[in-house]
Design a protein around this motif. Structure first.
Motif, PDB file in Angstrom:
ATOM      1  N   LEU A   1      -7.115   5.620  -2.256  1.00  0.00           N
ATOM      2  CA  LEU A   1      -5.693   5.761  -2.564  1.00  0.00           C
ATOM      3  C   LEU A   1      -5.295   4.973  -3.813  1.00  0.00           C
ATOM      4  O   LEU A   1      -4.501   5.448  -4.610  1.00  0.00           O
ATOM      5  N   ALA A   2      -5.829   3.768  -3.955  1.00  0.00           N
ATOM      6  CA  ALA A   2      -5.440   2.925  -5.083  1.00  0.00           C
ATOM      7  C   ALA A   2      -6.379   1.740  -5.199  1.00  0.00           C
ATOM      8  O   ALA A   2      -7.071   1.389  -4.250  1.00  0.00           O
ATOM      9  N   SER A   3      -6.367   1.129  -6.384  1.00  0.00           N
ATOM     10  CA  SER A   3      -7.091  -0.128  -6.581  1.00  0.00           C
ATOM     11  C   SER A   3      -6.316  -0.967  -7.580  1.00  0.00           C
ATOM     12  O   SER A   3      -5.588  -0.440  -8.427  1.00  0.00           O
ATOM     13  N   SER A   4      -6.470  -2.284  -7.450  1.00  0.00           N
ATOM     14  CA  SER A   4      -5.746  -3.202  -8.325  1.00  0.00           C
ATOM     15  C   SER A   4      -6.400  -4.570  -8.271  1.00  0.00           C
ATOM     16  O   SER A   4      -7.174  -4.860  -7.363  1.00  0.00           O
ATOM     17  N   SER A   5      -6.067  -5.424  -9.239  1.00  0.00           N
ATOM     18  CA  SER A   5      -6.595  -6.787  -9.303  1.00  0.00           C
ATOM     19  C   SER A   5      -5.506  -7.791  -8.976  1.00  0.00           C
ATOM     20  O   SER A   5      -4.338  -7.585  -9.320  1.00  0.00           O
ATOM     21  N   PHE A   6      -5.921  -8.894  -8.356  1.00  0.00           N
ATOM     22  CA  PHE A   6      -4.987  -9.945  -7.960  1.00  0.00           C
ATOM     23  C   PHE A   6      -5.623 -11.306  -8.216  1.00  0.00           C
ATOM     24  O   PHE A   6      -6.838 -11.456  -8.075  1.00  0.00           O
ATOM     25  N   PRO A   7      -4.805 -12.310  -8.554  1.00  0.00           N
ATOM     26  CA  PRO A   7      -5.362 -13.649  -8.753  1.00  0.00           C
ATOM     27  C   PRO A   7      -5.921 -14.208  -7.440  1.00  0.00           C
ATOM     28  O   PRO A   7      -5.404 -13.921  -6.359  1.00  0.00           O
TER      29      PRO A   7
END
Length: 193
Positions: free
Chosen positions: A40-46
Motif C-alpha cells: 500500500l505504501a512505504s516511507s522513512s522515519f527517524p
C-alpha cells in the motif's frame, strides 16, 4: 453508459494491514501491506521516539496494525520493537533478505516490504526478546562488568609490557609485587626529567 469507478481506501474495505520495517541507525524504512501482501505504501522515519510515533500513526492511516515484521530487533530495531509491543502490535523478527536478492531488487523500500510480506506469509514467526525487565537489567550489568574487567586486564598487561623495557632500577623496584601493589607503586612514580 459507463459506470464510474470509485476508489475506496483499503482500510474502508479491510480492517487489518501488516507493517514491515527495515531498521538502520538513524532512519527506519517502513512499508504497509494488505493481509494478502499487496503493497500500500512505504516511507522513512527517524529512529527516534518521535519517529516511532510518526511511523505507527502513518501505518494506522491504512488500517489496523496488529502485526509487524521488524529487522534487527536485537540492535537497531530493538527500541522500535519495544515501542510497537507496548502499543499492542505483535512483533516478528525478520531476517535480512539474501544479498543476491537485495542486489537484484534494490534496498530500503524493498527490505521493508519483504519484512511485511514475511509476516503475511508466516515465514517470519520468531518472537524477539522483549529487551525489558529484570533479565535485561542483569544483562546490562553483566555487560558493564565484563567491559570493566576487560579494560582492567588490558591496562595491567600494558603496564607489564612497558616494564619489560624500563630501566633496570625501576624494573627491580617493582619485581615481586603483585598486580595491585605494582599499579599503586606506578601511580606514585615521579616523572623523570
Amino acid at each position: 453508459m459507463t459506470v464510474p469507478i470509485v476508489s475506496v481506501p483499503y482500510s474502508a474495505v479491510h480492517d487489518e494491514v501488516v507493517l514491515g520495517v527495515d531498521t538502520h541507525k538513524d532512519v527506519h524504512v517502513a512499508a504497509v501491506v494488505t493481509v494478502i501482501g499487496l503493497v500500500l505504501a512505504s516511507s522513512s522515519f527517524p529512529a527516534t521516539a518521535a519517529g516511532y510515533r510518526q511511523l505507527l500513526g502513518w501505518a494506522r492511516r491504512y488500517g489496523a496494525v496488529r502485526r509487524a515484521g521488524v529487522e534487527g530487533t536485537g540492535s537497531y530495531g530493538a527500541a522500535l520493537a519495544r515501542f510497537l509491543r507496548r502499543e499492542g502490535v505483535e512483533i516478528a523478527e525478520v531476517n535480512r533478505p539474501a544479498r543476491a536478492m537485495r542486489r537484484r531488487r534494490g534496498k530500503n523500500d524493498v527490505d521493508a516490504e519483504a519484512a511485511a510480506q514475511a509476516v503475511v506469509s508466516r515465514r517470519a514467526t520468531a518472537v524477539p526478546k522483549s529487551g525489558e525487565g529484570p533479565l535485561e537489567e542483569m544483562r546490562l550489568y553483566k555487560l558493564a562488568k565484563d567491559s570493566a574487567v576487560k579494560a582492567h586486564t588490558q591496562a595491567t598487561n600494558q603496564v607489564k609490557a612497558v616494564m619489560v623495557n624500563a630501566a633496570p632500577a625501576l624494573r627491580e623496584s617493582l619485581a615481586g609485587l603483585g598486580t595491585p601493589a605494582m599499579i599503586t607503586r606506578c601511580t606514585q612514580l615521579e616523572e623523570a626529567d
